[in-house]
Design an enzyme around this catalytic site. Structure first.
Site, mmCIF file in Angstrom:
data_model
loop_
_atom_site.group_PDB
_atom_site.id
_atom_site.type_symbol
_atom_site.label_atom_id
_atom_site.label_comp_id
_atom_site.label_asym_id
_atom_site.label_seq_id
_atom_site.Cartn_x
_atom_site.Cartn_y
_atom_site.Cartn_z
ATOM 1 N N ARG A 188 0.823 -1.206 0.000
ATOM 2 C CA ARG A 188 0.000 0.000 0.000
ATOM 3 C C ARG A 188 0.852 1.249 0.000
ATOM 4 O O ARG A 188 0.407 2.335 -0.339
ATOM 5 C CB ARG A 188 -0.909 0.030 1.227
ATOM 6 C CG ARG A 188 -0.135 0.041 2.530
ATOM 7 C CD ARG A 188 -0.837 0.780 3.656
ATOM 8 N NE ARG A 188 0.071 0.983 4.766
ATOM 9 C CZ ARG A 188 0.921 1.993 4.854
ATOM 10 N NH1 ARG A 188 0.988 2.899 3.893
ATOM 11 N NH2 ARG A 188 1.738 2.116 5.885
ATOM 12 N N GLU A 192 15.148 9.141 19.409
ATOM 13 C CA GLU A 192 13.774 8.706 19.176
ATOM 14 C C GLU A 192 13.216 7.962 20.386
ATOM 15 O O GLU A 192 12.069 8.189 20.795
ATOM 16 C CB GLU A 192 13.683 7.825 17.934
ATOM 17 C CG GLU A 192 12.234 7.468 17.603
ATOM 18 C CD GLU A 192 12.115 6.311 16.637
ATOM 19 O OE1 GLU A 192 11.316 6.405 15.694
ATOM 20 O OE2 GLU A 192 12.799 5.277 16.845
ATOM 21 N N TRP A 217 10.527 11.379 11.264
ATOM 22 C CA TRP A 217 9.071 11.465 11.380
ATOM 23 C C TRP A 217 8.488 12.686 10.665
ATOM 24 O O TRP A 217 7.259 12.851 10.631
ATOM 25 C CB TRP A 217 8.667 11.494 12.864
ATOM 26 C CG TRP A 217 8.787 10.164 13.536
ATOM 27 C CD1 TRP A 217 9.879 9.652 14.190
ATOM 28 C CD2 TRP A 217 7.783 9.149 13.622
ATOM 29 N NE1 TRP A 217 9.621 8.403 14.677
ATOM 30 C CE2 TRP A 217 8.343 8.065 14.345
ATOM 31 C CE3 TRP A 217 6.463 9.058 13.170
ATOM 32 C CZ2 TRP A 217 7.623 6.905 14.619
ATOM 33 C CZ3 TRP A 217 5.749 7.890 13.444
ATOM 34 C CH2 TRP A 217 6.323 6.838 14.159
ATOM 35 N N TYR A 241 3.314 6.281 19.493
ATOM 36 C CA TYR A 241 3.917 5.504 20.580
ATOM 37 C C TYR A 241 3.975 6.223 21.925
ATOM 38 O O TYR A 241 3.614 5.655 22.956
ATOM 39 C CB TYR A 241 5.324 5.062 20.171
ATOM 40 C CG TYR A 241 5.328 4.187 18.946
ATOM 41 C CD1 TYR A 241 5.060 2.822 19.041
ATOM 42 C CD2 TYR A 241 5.579 4.718 17.684
ATOM 43 C CE1 TYR A 241 5.054 2.012 17.915
ATOM 44 C CE2 TYR A 241 5.568 3.915 16.553
ATOM 45 C CZ TYR A 241 5.300 2.571 16.670
ATOM 46 O OH TYR A 241 5.286 1.770 15.549
ATOM 47 N N ARG A 295 3.949 -12.344 34.387
ATOM 48 C CA ARG A 295 3.650 -12.623 32.984
ATOM 49 C C ARG A 295 2.818 -11.514 32.354
ATOM 50 O O ARG A 295 2.202 -11.702 31.306
ATOM 51 C CB ARG A 295 2.935 -13.969 32.869
ATOM 52 C CG ARG A 295 3.819 -15.136 33.331
ATOM 53 C CD ARG A 295 3.070 -16.440 33.355
ATOM 54 N NE ARG A 295 3.930 -17.524 33.861
ATOM 55 C CZ ARG A 295 3.490 -18.752 34.122
ATOM 56 N NH1 ARG A 295 2.211 -19.047 33.947
ATOM 57 N NH2 ARG A 295 4.325 -19.675 34.576
ATOM 58 N N CYS A 338 3.728 -0.231 14.175
ATOM 59 C CA CYS A 338 4.500 -1.283 13.474
ATOM 60 C C CYS A 338 5.207 -2.169 14.495
ATOM 61 O O CYS A 338 5.140 -3.387 14.410
ATOM 62 C CB CYS A 338 5.519 -0.656 12.522
ATOM 63 S SG CYS A 338 4.767 0.161 11.101
ATOM 64 N N ARG A 363 4.485 -6.207 13.905
ATOM 65 C CA ARG A 363 3.490 -6.677 12.938
ATOM 66 C C ARG A 363 3.950 -6.443 11.499
ATOM 67 O O ARG A 363 3.621 -7.209 10.586
ATOM 68 C CB ARG A 363 2.145 -5.969 13.156
ATOM 69 C CG ARG A 363 2.180 -4.475 12.863
ATOM 70 C CD ARG A 363 0.806 -3.851 12.722
ATOM 71 N NE ARG A 363 0.922 -2.447 12.340
ATOM 72 C CZ ARG A 363 1.053 -2.006 11.099
ATOM 73 N NH1 ARG A 363 1.076 -2.859 10.091
ATOM 74 N NH2 ARG A 363 1.168 -0.721 10.851
ATOM 75 N N ASP A 404 10.020 -3.430 7.861
ATOM 76 C CA ASP A 404 10.846 -3.045 6.718
ATOM 77 C C ASP A 404 12.270 -3.490 7.038
ATOM 78 O O ASP A 404 12.994 -2.829 7.783
ATOM 79 C CB ASP A 404 10.753 -1.526 6.529
ATOM 80 C CG ASP A 404 11.646 -0.970 5.436
ATOM 81 O OD1 ASP A 404 12.536 -1.704 4.954
ATOM 82 O OD2 ASP A 404 11.476 0.206 5.075
ATOM 83 N N ASN A 439 14.958 -0.719 14.740
ATOM 84 C CA ASN A 439 14.086 -1.309 15.764
ATOM 85 C C ASN A 439 14.847 -2.220 16.712
ATOM 86 O O ASN A 439 14.597 -2.223 17.924
ATOM 87 C CB ASN A 439 12.949 -2.095 15.098
ATOM 88 C CG ASN A 439 12.098 -1.276 14.159
ATOM 89 O OD1 ASN A 439 11.772 -1.740 13.064
ATOM 90 N ND2 ASN A 439 11.745 -0.057 14.540
ATOM 91 N N TYR A 499 11.471 -4.104 0.453
ATOM 92 C CA TYR A 499 10.901 -3.377 -0.682
ATOM 93 C C TYR A 499 11.785 -3.558 -1.911
ATOM 94 O O TYR A 499 13.017 -3.637 -1.802
ATOM 95 C CB TYR A 499 10.754 -1.890 -0.357
ATOM 96 C CG TYR A 499 9.602 -1.588 0.572
ATOM 97 C CD1 TYR A 499 8.303 -1.533 0.095
ATOM 98 C CD2 TYR A 499 9.821 -1.373 1.932
ATOM 99 C CE1 TYR A 499 7.238 -1.272 0.942
ATOM 100 C CE2 TYR A 499 8.759 -1.108 2.795
ATOM 101 C CZ TYR A 499 7.465 -1.053 2.289
ATOM 102 O OH TYR A 499 6.415 -0.798 3.130
ATOM 103 N N ALA A 502 9.207 4.080 1.835
ATOM 104 C CA ALA A 502 7.873 4.100 1.257
ATOM 105 C C ALA A 502 6.880 4.544 2.311
ATOM 106 O O ALA A 502 6.884 4.028 3.427
ATOM 107 C CB ALA A 502 7.497 2.703 0.739
#
Length: 279
Positions: free
Chosen positions: A21, A65, A87, A101, A139, A160, A180, A183, A191, A223, A278
């Site tokens: 998308r 960040e 951003w 976030y 837990r 993400c 989820r 990239d 990350n 990508y 993207a």
């Protein structure tokens, strides 16, 4: 970073072609991806800080960040003050991004005008488990950014890196991130570093040692406009030894932190590899 490079190679060589998308601003086209679903990598944080070395990753920007998230801010002004522009493309004319976030971590809307500070609750839960390893919090040490009620209000990527769960045993802290959408070329090295740093930070302020960062993926993709750069990393560059993270002794809280309190020792890396994001 063999774990990251092995998964990158697997997706490059065996990933399924999928539509996307997202749009490249330079061409207005939607790049396709090579994608795999449902994989996991593990990093032993006692063996070095997991920052990708087959290209340059700007550690200071990762720090900025993460501190921005922990501050609860959803405006890019703090990032701009520290020359972090990642951003900007999603911010509105006032620099606002909606309930991303920082909002979810520090002021989750609980209804009736109440909010939940998930970060404070996480630290409180860890302290409970330190006193009693059988406590129900053991837990439930979870930090989530996925709030279905707020998705339509968010500008830019929505959750993400969806949620993370911490686990502690014998004085050691581990963190598992569920991402989820990943990239693999541009976002994932960032990350990995961000959540490894968060694990170190939470361990520091709660008096624990670090153990593992576990990275679980939903849709992990490359990508098509990044394929050449990925091939350079996996076929023509050998990784260097991992650097060491140094956190200043003044860090005793997750609030009021500054980028100057964090540094890497021994970060060797190959030259920078650029790629268009993207959006």
């Amino acid at each position: 970073m063999k774990q990251y490079l092995d998964l990158l190679r697997l997706i490059y060589e065996q990933g399924e072609e999928k539509a996307s998308r997202a749009v490249l601003e330079s061409t207005g086209t939607k790049p396709r991806t090579r994608s795999l679903f449902g994989y996991q990598n593990r990093y032993d944080l006692t063996q070095g800080f997991p920052l990708v070395t087959t290209k340059y990753v700007p550690f200071k920007q990762v720090v900025v960040e993460l501190l921005w998230f922990l501050s609860g801010s959803t405006n890019v002004e703090y990032l701009r003050q520290h020359r972090v522009k990642i951003w900007d493309q999603w911010a509105d004319e006032n620099g606002d991004l909606g309930p991303i976030y920082g909002k979810q971590w520090r002021a989750w809307d609980a209804g009736d005008g109440q909010t939940v500070d998930q970060v404070a609750e996480l630290l409180k839960g860890i302290e409970q488990v330190k006193r009693d390893p059988t406590a129900s919090a053991a837990r439930r040490l979870i930090l989530t950014a996925w709030n279905p009620a707020d998705l339509s209000k968010i500008r830019g990527p929505s959750g993400c890196h969806t949620f993370c769960q911490f686990s502690m045993n014998q004085g050691r802290l581990s963190c598992q991130l569920y991402q989820r959408s990943a990239d693999m070329f541009l976002g994932v090295p960032w990350n990995i570093a961000s959540y490894a740093l968060l694990t170190h930070l939470v361990a520091r302020v709660t008096g624990l040692e670090v153990h593992e960062f576990i990275h679980t993926f939903g849709d992990a993709h490359i990508y098509e406009n990044h394929l050449e750069q990925v091939a350079e990393q996996i076929y023509r560059r050998e990784p260097f030894p991992l650097p060491k993270l140094v956190i200043d002794d003044s860090v005793t809280s997750l609030d009021g932190l500054s980028p100057e309190q964090f540094r890497l020792v021994g970060y060797q890396h190959h030259p920078r590899l650029s790629g268009e994001v993207a959006v």
